[in-house]
Design an enzyme around this catalytic site. Structure first.
Site, PDB file in Angstrom:
ATOM      1  N   TRP A  47       0.766  -1.180  -0.053  1.00 15.69           N
ATOM      2  CA  TRP A  47       0.036   0.146  -0.138  1.00 15.69           C
ATOM      3  C   TRP A  47       0.809   1.149   0.125  1.00 15.69           C
ATOM      4  O   TRP A  47       0.290   2.343  -0.119  1.00 15.69           O
ATOM      5  CB  TRP A  47      -0.988   0.135   1.157  1.00 15.69           C
ATOM      6  CG  TRP A  47      -2.052  -1.274   1.350  1.00 15.69           C
ATOM      7  CD1 TRP A  47      -2.100  -2.170   0.153  1.00 15.69           C
ATOM      8  CD2 TRP A  47      -2.863  -1.234   2.172  1.00 15.69           C
ATOM      9  NE1 TRP A  47      -3.164  -2.797   0.667  1.00 15.69           N
ATOM     10  CE2 TRP A  47      -3.678  -2.455   1.819  1.00 15.69           C
ATOM     11  CE3 TRP A  47      -3.552  -0.597   3.510  1.00 15.69           C
ATOM     12  CZ2 TRP A  47      -5.000  -2.969   2.565  1.00 15.69           C
ATOM     13  CZ3 TRP A  47      -4.584  -1.197   4.244  1.00 15.69           C
ATOM     14  CH2 TRP A  47      -5.075  -2.166   3.614  1.00 15.69           C
ATOM     15  N   GLU A 136      12.271   2.079  -4.010  1.00 19.35           N
ATOM     16  CA  GLU A 136      12.096   3.470  -3.327  1.00 19.35           C
ATOM     17  C   GLU A 136      12.935   3.855  -2.141  1.00 19.35           C
ATOM     18  O   GLU A 136      13.261   5.089  -2.127  1.00 19.35           O
ATOM     19  CB  GLU A 136      10.402   3.678  -3.111  1.00 19.35           C
ATOM     20  CG  GLU A 136       9.755   3.754  -4.410  1.00 19.35           C
ATOM     21  CD  GLU A 136       8.405   3.150  -4.188  1.00 19.35           C
ATOM     22  OE1 GLU A 136       7.885   3.042  -3.062  1.00 19.35           O
ATOM     23  OE2 GLU A 136       7.831   3.137  -5.453  1.00 19.35           O
ATOM     24  N   GLU A 204      11.483  -6.581  -9.260  1.00 21.51           N
ATOM     25  CA  GLU A 204      10.835  -5.582  -9.387  1.00 21.51           C
ATOM     26  C   GLU A 204      11.714  -4.593 -10.210  1.00 21.51           C
ATOM     27  O   GLU A 204      12.619  -3.615  -9.935  1.00 21.51           O
ATOM     28  CB  GLU A 204      10.551  -4.684  -8.046  1.00 21.51           C
ATOM     29  CG  GLU A 204       9.366  -5.694  -7.406  1.00 21.51           C
ATOM     30  CD  GLU A 204       8.576  -4.687  -6.450  1.00 21.51           C
ATOM     31  OE1 GLU A 204       7.341  -4.612  -6.717  1.00 21.51           O
ATOM     32  OE2 GLU A 204       8.865  -3.965  -5.653  1.00 21.51           O
ATOM     33  N   GLY A 269       1.574  -2.891  -6.225  1.00 15.89           N
ATOM     34  CA  GLY A 269       1.600  -1.462  -5.536  1.00 15.89           C
ATOM     35  C   GLY A 269       0.254  -0.647  -5.841  1.00 15.89           C
ATOM     36  O   GLY A 269      -0.559  -1.075  -5.066  1.00 15.89           O
ATOM     37  N   GLY A 270       0.376  -0.008  -6.773  1.00 18.15           N
ATOM     38  CA  GLY A 270      -0.948   0.993  -6.913  1.00 18.15           C
ATOM     39  C   GLY A 270      -2.181   0.255  -7.116  1.00 18.15           C
ATOM     40  O   GLY A 270      -3.172   0.506  -6.345  1.00 18.15           O
TER      41      GLY A 270
END
Ligand code: PEP
Length: 286
Positions: A47, A136, A204, A269-270
């Site tokens: 999330w 990230e 990823e 993710g999104g």
């Protein structure tokens, strides 16, 4: 078919199965075997830094409602809410079969690290998994392979399964260095002495995260085969370590990506912020 080794008590009274049973039983049995097998795929929702309490709880409740409604997806499920929501989402998920994970942990178990969260705290909050080495964090927080490895060790020490992320940048892929770069990340961030069930790896590609772009199924298969070789060399029973794919997985491309035999699941993710979309991705597991 389950073979118990025991003959039927009264062979005369054993009726041959009807036509419907003949058709349906093998399908149900395969589904059962997949459900109970470690080969079951894992669909995990990251999330990220999204959701206030009301949003997170609504999302978790929507997933629990789907899990309870029958027709569950043929895969394991986990969600990775922000740290503020771990306890409340964990309580909502209890009994649903959906596992809870955190997005990061500190390498130390306690101490003067303002703003950080230690792996034992995550375990105490109900987590089973923790993501380490997400791109990230590697990019925005300068995390090196050594940092990521220390976090993965801390996770294991606390009884959590680290989801170790690796992936190349666009420039590295365009220079033809993707396999080499990702193998080096894996070698540098993987703790020593792990057993297969103690770690999950997520491939990823950085350029696929949040961009809507994905590698081809062939490129994913080539990378997963390369990672598998690295895992077999470094982990006892390395053939059994799940390798997920992550980067712009959506309901529209999930079936293609999850059907690659070497893809053991997806880190989403999104698209994991929408219960219907996340469920549709999970339902795409072959
Ligand atoms: C991720 O950041 O782990 C990820 C896979 O993001 P997205 O699905 O949004 O590309």
């Amino acid at each position: 078919m389950i073979v118990t080794g025991h003959p039927p008590r009264n062979p005369q009274k054993t009726r041959p199965p009807g036509r419907l049973a003949v058709a349906v039983l093998p399908v149900l049995e395969r589904a059962r075997q997949r459900r109970e097998s470690r080969l079951r795929k894992l669909v995990a929702g990251n999330w990220k830094m999204n959701g206030l309490r009301a949003d997170g709880l609504a999302l978790a409740r929507a997933l629990v409602a789907r899990a309870a409604a029958g027709d569950p997806p043929d895969c394991a499920l986990a969600v990775f809410p922000p740290a503020t929501l771990l306890i409340s989402v964990g309580e909502t998920l209890r009994g649903s079969g959906i596992a809870l994970g955190a997005q990061d942990c500190h390498a130390e178990a306690r101490g003067a690290h303002t703003g950080d969260v230690a792996a034992p705290m995550l375990k105490d909050a109900g987590c089973s998994y923790v993501i380490v080495g997400h791109s990230e964090r590697r990019t925005a927080h300068g995390e090196t392979d050594a940092t990521v490895r220390a976090k993965a060790v801390a996770a294991r020490t606390a009884g959590l399964v680290p989801v170790l992320c690796v992936g190349e940048s666009l420039a590295e892929r365009e220079r033809g260095e993707a396999l080499e770069v990702v193998a080096a990340q894996l070698a540098g961030s993987l703790p020593e002495g792990l057993a297969a069930e103690e770690i999950v790896v997520a491939y990823e590609p950085v350029w696929a995260i949040g961009t809507g772009r994905t590698p081809t199924a062939e490129d994913v298969a080539a990378m997963h085969a390369h990672l598998r070789r690295g895992l077999e060399a470094a982990v006892k029973g390395g053939a059994g370590v799940p390798i997920l794919y992550g980067g712009s997985v959506k309901a529209s491309n999930a079936r293609e990506l999850l059907s690659v035999p070497s893809v053991d699941g997806a880190l989403v993710g999104g698209a994991s912020l929408n219960a219907a979309e996340f469920w549709a991705i999970a339902q795409s597991c072959p």
